[in-house]
Design an enzyme around this catalytic site. Structure first.
Site, PDB file in Angstrom:
ATOM      1  N   THR A  40      41.490  54.592  25.539  1.00 16.00           N
ATOM      2  CA  THR A  40      41.953  53.362  25.519  1.00 16.00           C
ATOM      3  C   THR A  40      43.443  53.292  26.129  1.00 16.00           C
ATOM      4  O   THR A  40      43.812  54.226  26.776  1.00 16.00           O
ATOM      5  CB  THR A  40      41.837  52.868  23.815  1.00 16.00           C
ATOM      6  OG1 THR A  40      42.227  51.490  23.729  1.00 16.00           O
ATOM      7  CG2 THR A  40      42.915  53.584  23.217  1.00 16.00           C
ATOM      8  N   LYS A  44      43.030  54.235  30.629  1.00 15.15           N
ATOM      9  CA  LYS A  44      41.973  54.245  31.185  1.00 15.15           C
ATOM     10  C   LYS A  44      41.905  54.733  32.945  1.00 15.15           C
ATOM     11  O   LYS A  44      40.968  55.224  33.253  1.00 15.15           O
ATOM     12  CB  LYS A  44      41.376  52.753  31.147  1.00 15.15           C
ATOM     13  CG  LYS A  44      40.883  52.480  29.675  1.00 15.15           C
ATOM     14  CD  LYS A  44      40.395  51.005  29.575  1.00 15.15           C
ATOM     15  CE  LYS A  44      40.117  50.961  28.204  1.00 15.15           C
ATOM     16  NZ  LYS A  44      39.469  49.514  27.844  1.00 15.15           N
ATOM     17  N   GLY A 105      42.140  36.338  33.421  1.00 13.01           N
ATOM     18  CA  GLY A 105      42.762  37.861  33.536  1.00 13.01           C
ATOM     19  C   GLY A 105      42.261  38.411  34.676  1.00 13.01           C
ATOM     20  O   GLY A 105      41.103  38.254  35.246  1.00 13.01           O
ATOM     21  N   ARG A 130      47.078  34.207  35.637  1.00 16.83           N
ATOM     22  CA  ARG A 130      48.266  33.643  35.584  1.00 16.83           C
ATOM     23  C   ARG A 130      48.917  33.834  36.885  1.00 16.83           C
ATOM     24  O   ARG A 130      49.569  32.815  37.596  1.00 16.83           O
ATOM     25  CB  ARG A 130      49.179  34.055  34.591  1.00 16.83           C
ATOM     26  CG  ARG A 130      50.711  33.705  34.659  1.00 16.83           C
ATOM     27  CD  ARG A 130      51.326  34.062  33.249  1.00 16.83           C
ATOM     28  NE  ARG A 130      51.349  35.822  33.373  1.00 16.83           N
ATOM     29  CZ  ARG A 130      51.911  36.169  32.330  1.00 16.83           C
ATOM     30  NH1 ARG A 130      52.553  36.040  31.202  1.00 16.83           N
ATOM     31  NH2 ARG A 130      52.032  37.616  32.639  1.00 16.83           N
ATOM     32  N   TYR A 200      40.684  41.009  19.211  1.00 17.54           N
ATOM     33  CA  TYR A 200      40.089  40.501  17.906  1.00 17.54           C
ATOM     34  C   TYR A 200      41.004  40.785  16.623  1.00 17.54           C
ATOM     35  O   TYR A 200      42.186  41.336  16.696  1.00 17.54           O
ATOM     36  CB  TYR A 200      38.826  41.393  17.699  1.00 17.54           C
ATOM     37  CG  TYR A 200      39.271  43.036  17.439  1.00 17.54           C
ATOM     38  CD1 TYR A 200      39.165  43.653  18.594  1.00 17.54           C
ATOM     39  CD2 TYR A 200      39.693  43.605  16.397  1.00 17.54           C
ATOM     40  CE1 TYR A 200      39.293  45.171  18.630  1.00 17.54           C
ATOM     41  CE2 TYR A 200      39.841  44.995  16.317  1.00 17.54           C
ATOM     42  CZ  TYR A 200      39.721  45.784  17.573  1.00 17.54           C
ATOM     43  OH  TYR A 200      40.202  46.865  17.434  1.00 17.54           O
TER      44      TYR A 200
END
Ligand code: ATR
Length: 259
Positions: A40, A44, A105, A130, A200
């Protein structure tokens, strides 16, 4: 939970790798007989560099979240995309074939899912970020790698280029980590039947709350994608595909109890 469900004998734990010592930590794990890893943030891209071979979706993403070891062979895969696709199509029940998808994103989380979404048959995939230049650069990079058939369905720009007419919106920005929602124009909420946040938690995220306020009929967080990518990794290591639904229900209950 997957091991218990499938009767596979798996020992699964957590390793904390130092920020400047990823490869050494993986070497040590392999030397102890480790067979595979989920990887994670922020590792990565380093896991991608560590792998000797890549699945096509990992090669397209330039990022690896799953490593599988077999002697000297190190296979790198990226199961985030298939996890997201499975969650949207199988659990949520929204077919991706022909859908127009707005992806917010252009960082690691977004790049990991583009090829699997295109392969699932989306009619259109717009990357809105953005910083427009980052989205445009990501589109150019992916278009070169994926070829004209995929590139024709891929567009990119700033958050202000998000217009009406999308069927679903997926938030792959890191805005939720500071309980913020990306500043998407109100008009882009005209149409989407689903808003899914990759983040989440026990409560709806800022993006989910913004979607509900804008009248989006269904919102989901990223827990289903998390379980989906884990199921894909498990299938890669063990050759057995576990059931995501009971694990998702158990994790959801655990999150609610901890809130
Ligand atoms: P990840 O690997 O989680 O995608 P990242 O590579 O740092 O993390 O990318 C973060 C993404 O979230 C970027 O697209 C970033 O937009 P910028 O390219 O403009 O920086 C986006 N992001 C982070 N905070 C945001 C916010 N408050 N509003 C909108 N987008 C945001």
């Amino acid at each position: 939970m997957f091991a218990a469900q499938t009767g596979e004998a798996v020992e699964y734990g957590r390793l904390l790798a130092p920020v400047d010592g990823f490869a050494a930590a993986v070497d040590a794990f392999r030397a102890e007989g480790g067979g595979g890893l989920n990887v994670t943030l922020p590792f990565k891209p380093e896991a991608f560099a560590y792998a000797r071979r890549h699945t096509p979706r990992a090669a397209a993403a330039g990022a690896v979240n799953t490593l599988a070891f077999d002697g000297n062979d190190v296979l790198g895969d990226n199961t985030d995309g298939p996890g997201l696709v499975a969650d949207i199509e199988r659990r949520i029940g929204l077919p991706l074939a022909g859908a127009r998808l707005l992806l917010l994103g252009a960082g690691g989380a977004a790049r990991g899912v583009v090829l699997p979404l295109l392969e699932a048959g989306v009619a259109r995939l717009a990357i809105a970020n953005r910083t427009a230049a980052t989205a445009i650069a990501l589109r150019e990079e992916l278009a070169l790698r994926l070829g004209p058939a995929h590139a024709a369905r891929l567009s990119a720009g700033g958050l202000d280029c998000a217009e009406a007419g999308f069927d679903l919106v997926v938030n792959a920005t890191a805005a939720g980590l500071s309980d913020a929602a990306p500043a998407m124009p109100a008009v882009a909420w005209r149409g989407p039947r689903l808003a899914l946040d990759m983040v989440y938690g026990a409560r709806p995220t800022a993006f989910m709350r913004a979607a509900l306020e804008a009248g989006c009929p269904r919102v989901e967080d990223g827990l289903g994608m998390l379980v989906g990518q884990a199921a894909e990794s498990f299938a890669l290591w063990r050759g057995v595909r576990p059931e995501a639904a009971p694990v998702l229900a158990a994790l959801r209950a655990r999150l609610a109890a901890a809130a």
